[in-house]
Design an enzyme around this catalytic site. Structure first.
Site, PDB file in Angstrom:
ATOM      1  CB  THR A  75      -0.990   0.003   1.180  1.00 44.77           C
ATOM      2  OG1 THR A  75      -1.986   1.016   0.952  1.00 44.77           O
ATOM      3  CG2 THR A  75      -0.294   0.272   2.504  1.00 44.77           C
ATOM      4  CB  CYS A 169      -4.781  -4.083  -0.673  1.00 46.54           C
ATOM      5  SG  CYS A 169      -4.798  -2.535   0.269  1.00 46.54           S
TER       6      CYS A 169
END
EC number: 2.3.1.181
Length: 212
Positions: A75, A169
Site C-alpha cells: 500500500t 493491497c
C-alpha cells in the site's frame, strides 16, 4: 478490563521510525500497560506486507519501498492520509478476537464517513472500507503476544497518483478514492477526521479516552 485508551497525536512522521517504536511498545508492554492509539501521517512511502508479493509493485519511482511485518499486501502512505495505529491488548477484551477487531476498525471508518453523508462498506474477502467499489481505507494488523499493532489508513486529501504504481493491497486495477472526492476541501481535514475516528472506535470497544 482496563478501559482507558491513550491517544497520541504524532503529526507527520517517518514510517520506519514509527514502525520500530510500535514494535518496541508491543514487546515491552505488560499487564498494566494502557492501550494506545497513535494518530500519524507519513512521508511518501510504499509499505509491503509480511506476505507481500514483489510483482504488485508495478513501477519503480523515487518513493521508497519498505518491507513491513503487518498483514496484507503493498500500500501507499503520504501526507493527507490519516493513519491510526491500534496498540491493544486483545486478551483484555471479553469476546474480542482478531477478526472482531478488524470488524471494529472497519465499522469505525464506516461510522466516521457516515458523518459526512458518505455511504461506505467493508468487503468480507478484502479487508478495508469501500465507496462505490473504490477503496478509501486500507487495513493491516500484526498480532504479537496477544497484542495488536499497525492499523488503518484512511485517505483524506492526498495525491492518489502513486497508487497507480502498485496493485493496491494486491488487487490489480483496484481504484482508490478519498474523502476530498466527496466533500468540500475545508471538511477534508485529518484533524477533524481523526477526532471522529477516535470517538467511534472508543464507543465500539467501550473505552474512556485520554489524549496526550
Amino acid at each position: 478490563m482496563n478501559n482507558s485508551l491513550i491517544v497520541r497525536q504524532l503529526g507527520l512522521q517517518d514510517y520506519q521510525e514509527i514502525w520500530h517504536k510500535m514494535q518496541d511498545f508491543t514487546d515491552t508492554r505488560n499487564a498494566e500497560t494502557q492501550d494506545e492509539i497513535w494518530l500519524v501521517q507519513h512521508y511518501p512511502v510504499f509499505t509491503q506486507g509480511q506476505a507481500g508479493k514483489p510483482e504488485h509493485l508495478l513501477q519503480r519511482s523515487e518513493i521508497p519501498v519498505v518491507q513491513s511485518v503487518r498483514g496484507g499486501q503493498i500500500t501507499y502512505h503520504a501526507p493527507g492520509q490519516q493513519v491510526m495505529y491500534v496498540l491493544i491488548d486483545i486478551k483484555r477484551h471479553k469476546n474480542l478476537n482478531v477478526r472482531q477487531l478488524v470488524t471494529a476498525l472497519e465499522q469505525t471508518v464506516v461510522k466516521t464517513l457516515a458523518e459526512y453523508g458518505i455511504e461506505s462498506y467493508p468487503k468480507p474477502d478484502a479487508p478495508g472500507v469501500y465507496v462505490d467499489g473504490k477503496k478509501i481505507c486500507s487495513l493491516g494488523l500484526r498480532i504479537r503476544r496477544g497484542c495488536s499493532f499497525h492499523g488503518l489508513a484512511l485517505n483524506i486529501n492526498m495525491d492518489l497518483n502513486p497508487f497507480h504504481y502498485i496493485n493496491p493491497c494486491g488487487y490489480a486495477g483496484l481504484e482508490m478514492c478519498q474523502l476530498a472526492d466527496f466533500v468540500n476541501q475545508d471538511k477534508a481535514d485529518c484533524d477533524n477526521v481523526s477526532a471522529k475516528l477516535i470517538k467511534h472506535f472508543a464507543n465500539l470497544l467501550g473505552y474512556n479516552i485520554t489524549t496526550l
